[in-house]
Design a protein around this motif. Structure first.
Motif, PDB file in Angstrom:
ATOM      1  N   TYR A 123       1.097  -1.269  -0.003  1.00 45.93           N
ATOM      2  CA  TYR A 123       0.042  -0.063   0.116  1.00 45.93           C
ATOM      3  C   TYR A 123       0.858   1.325   0.031  1.00 45.93           C
ATOM      4  CZ  TYR A 123      -3.661  -3.058   1.389  1.00 45.93           C
ATOM      5  OH  TYR A 123      -4.953  -4.146   1.421  1.00 45.93           O
ATOM      6  N   ASP A 124       0.287   2.330  -0.599  1.00 51.51           N
ATOM      7  CA  ASP A 124       1.050   3.576  -0.674  1.00 51.51           C
ATOM      8  C   ASP A 124      -0.042   4.731  -0.171  1.00 51.51           C
ATOM      9  OD1 ASP A 124      -0.529   4.068  -2.786  1.00 51.51           O
ATOM     10  OD2 ASP A 124       1.100   4.155  -4.207  1.00 51.51           O
ATOM     11  N   GLU A 125      -0.979   4.103   0.159  1.00 47.49           N
ATOM     12  CA  GLU A 125      -1.895   4.896   0.456  1.00 47.49           C
ATOM     13  C   GLU A 125      -2.758   4.380   2.017  1.00 47.49           C
ATOM     14  OE1 GLU A 125      -4.676   6.539  -2.331  1.00 47.49           O
ATOM     15  OE2 GLU A 125      -6.074   7.545  -0.735  1.00 47.49           O
ATOM     16  N   ILE A 126      -3.030   5.329   3.106  1.00 47.25           N
ATOM     17  CA  ILE A 126      -3.887   4.808   4.068  1.00 47.25           C
ATOM     18  C   ILE A 126      -5.269   5.443   3.962  1.00 47.25           C
ATOM     19  CG2 ILE A 126      -4.156   4.374   6.555  1.00 47.25           C
ATOM     20  CD1 ILE A 126      -0.925   4.676   6.717  1.00 47.25           C
ATOM     21  N   ASP A 127      -6.274   4.940   3.737  1.00 46.57           N
ATOM     22  CA  ASP A 127      -7.482   5.581   3.464  1.00 46.57           C
ATOM     23  C   ASP A 127      -8.246   6.060   4.829  1.00 46.57           C
ATOM     24  OD1 ASP A 127      -8.223   4.879   0.368  1.00 46.57           O
ATOM     25  OD2 ASP A 127      -7.359   2.926   1.795  1.00 46.57           O
ATOM     26  N   TYR A 128      -8.096   5.316   5.946  1.00 50.08           N
ATOM     27  CA  TYR A 128      -8.394   5.608   7.285  1.00 50.08           C
ATOM     28  C   TYR A 128      -7.559   5.507   8.262  1.00 50.08           C
ATOM     29  CZ  TYR A 128     -12.704   4.523   4.424  1.00 50.08           C
ATOM     30  OH  TYR A 128     -13.504   4.359   3.382  1.00 50.08           O
ATOM     31  N   VAL A 129      -7.050   6.799   9.022  1.00 50.82           N
ATOM     32  CA  VAL A 129      -6.315   6.668  10.103  1.00 50.82           C
ATOM     33  C   VAL A 129      -7.154   6.876  11.258  1.00 50.82           C
ATOM     34  CG1 VAL A 129      -4.245   7.765  11.207  1.00 50.82           C
ATOM     35  CG2 VAL A 129      -4.171   7.408   8.801  1.00 50.82           C
ATOM     36  N   VAL A 130      -7.023   6.252  12.331  1.00 50.33           N
ATOM     37  CA  VAL A 130      -7.680   6.428  13.570  1.00 50.33           C
ATOM     38  C   VAL A 130      -6.730   6.567  14.745  1.00 50.33           C
ATOM     39  CG1 VAL A 130      -9.333   5.760  15.131  1.00 50.33           C
ATOM     40  CG2 VAL A 130      -9.829   5.026  12.641  1.00 50.33           C
ATOM     41  N   ALA A 131      -6.729   7.831  15.551  1.00 47.53           N
ATOM     42  CA  ALA A 131      -6.083   7.713  16.605  1.00 47.53           C
ATOM     43  C   ALA A 131      -7.117   7.685  17.615  1.00 47.53           C
ATOM     44  CB  ALA A 131      -5.310   9.219  16.740  1.00 47.53           C
ATOM     45  N   THR A 132      -7.011   6.400  18.631  1.00 48.46           N
ATOM     46  CA  THR A 132      -8.116   6.266  19.524  1.00 48.46           C
ATOM     47  C   THR A 132      -8.222   7.400  20.532  1.00 48.46           C
ATOM     48  OG1 THR A 132      -6.799   4.623  20.886  1.00 48.46           O
ATOM     49  CG2 THR A 132      -7.862   3.621  19.102  1.00 48.46           C
ATOM     50  N   HIS A 133      -6.799   7.509  20.915  1.00 50.37           N
ATOM     51  CA  HIS A 133      -6.893   8.840  22.024  1.00 50.37           C
ATOM     52  C   HIS A 133      -5.408   9.061  21.897  1.00 50.37           C
ATOM     53  CE1 HIS A 133      -5.373   5.118  24.018  1.00 50.37           C
ATOM     54  NE2 HIS A 133      -5.133   5.877  25.001  1.00 50.37           N
ATOM     55  N   PRO A 134      -5.231  10.533  22.364  1.00 43.48           N
ATOM     56  CA  PRO A 134      -3.849  11.188  22.310  1.00 43.48           C
ATOM     57  C   PRO A 134      -2.755  10.656  23.273  1.00 43.48           C
ATOM     58  CG  PRO A 134      -5.497  12.848  22.838  1.00 43.48           C
ATOM     59  CD  PRO A 134      -5.855  11.453  22.851  1.00 43.48           C
ATOM     60  N   HIS A 135      -2.774   9.609  23.505  1.00 44.13           N
ATOM     61  CA  HIS A 135      -1.426   9.089  24.441  1.00 44.13           C
ATOM     62  C   HIS A 135      -0.258   8.582  23.582  1.00 44.13           C
ATOM     63  CE1 HIS A 135      -3.691   8.263  28.623  1.00 44.13           C
ATOM     64  NE2 HIS A 135      -3.005   9.569  28.529  1.00 44.13           N
ATOM     65  N   ALA A 136       0.921   8.884  24.025  1.00 41.70           N
ATOM     66  CA  ALA A 136       2.065   8.354  23.377  1.00 41.70           C
ATOM     67  C   ALA A 136       2.185   7.150  22.768  1.00 41.70           C
ATOM     68  CB  ALA A 136       3.403   8.752  24.074  1.00 41.70           C
TER      69      ALA A 136
END
Ligand SMILES: [Zn+2]
Length: 288
Positions: free
Chosen positions: A86-99
């Protein structure tokens, strides 16, 4: 005039009846079992130590990334996705902003063409979070709010829906975790981020799922019996680092999961776990 009204009334009455009569055939259609597809959904639960990174190859050809590990894991995650082709990510999900969930995300986003980014409406003052926002802005992307009721995708046999966060005012960032269910044919996956017990119990929708990505690295503050009663998982996957200082996973969580399934996988023992499905059958492969 009265006659016309009467005719209209009759017409509506009749069409109402006709609609009612067609209902049984609709519901019987829904009960028709999904026929195993040639197209696979492949869910990769990456071994990224005491952190989370999940890559999902969707049967429609799209790619989803849920969390991106600690900052030191970004190269490994980028390579993993490139190796899948893959060269594309269609959906990026950051569940919550912890490192341990967004640490590697800025570099991953920088390395690929990105479609959509979902994050909960939670604010962090950490440098990691600020870096991530900077990269998102530099790429000209906009963040979509991840919360209860958001439908990421809705196709005939494939759907992705968010069930949490339910509220919008929590003191702990974990409480903002996006909880997301992917359904392909008859098979469902539930991803819970680091949602705590009280958040998971706030969920009222249908969260029954075959594959559960266990919440908060197997912490005893996340998974409860009430929650497992709703999910009824056949497979449970815990993303956790060997010898972590949090005591994850809790032995009580493992015992509780064993009441529902003997298919429990831990990334510190099994390495990266890959679950494939054709919409009917489920196949699990582990790195070790
Ligand atoms: Zn975490």
């Amino acid at each position: 005039m009265k006659k016309i009204f009467l005719i209209l009334l009759l017409l509506f009455g009749i069409s109402g009846c006709a609609k009612l009569n067609t209902d049984p055939s609709i519901s019987s259609d829904e009960e028709t079992p999904f026929v195993a597809s040639e197209k696979q959904l492949v869910a990769h639960f990456l071994d990224v130590g005491q952190a989370d990174a999940n890559v999902i190859e969707l049967p429609n050809g799209e790619l989803m990334l849920i969390d991106a590990g600690l900052s030191g894991s970004s190269e490994e995650i980028i390579q993993y996705i490139q190796d899948l082709g893959y060269d594309e990510i269609d959906y990026v999900v950051a569940t919550h902003p912890h490192a341990d969930h967004i640490g590697g995300m800025a570099e991953v986003i920088d390395a690929f063409k990105i479609g959509n980014i979902y994050m909960p409406r939670a604010v962090s003052t950490s440098k990691t979070y600020e870096n991530l926002l900077e990269v998102i802005q530099d790429k000209g992307l906009t963040i979509k709010t991840g919360k209860i009721g958001v439908k990421v995708l809705e196709e005939e046999e494939l759907s992705i829906e968010m069930f949490a966060p339910v509220g919008d005012d929590y003191s702990n960032l974990n409480n903002y975790s996006i909880v997301l269910k992917i359904t392909y044919g008859d098979v469902s996956f539930l991803y819970t981020g680091d949602a705590e017990e009280e958040n998971l119990e706030e969920i009222t929708g249908d969260i029954e799922a075959d594959v559960l990505k266990v919440g908060h690295h197997g912490s005893d503050t996340s998974t409860s019996k009430d929650f497992l009663e709703k999910v009824q998982p056949e497979y449970a996957i815990i993303s956790v680092g060997e010898g972590n200082s949090y005591g994850h996973p809790a032995s009580s969580t493992i015992e509780l999961l064993k009441e529902y399934t003997n298919h429990i996988y831990l990334t510190n023992e099994n390495g990266t776990v890959v679950v494939s499905t054709d919409g009917v059958n489920i196949d699990v492969e582990t790195e070790r």
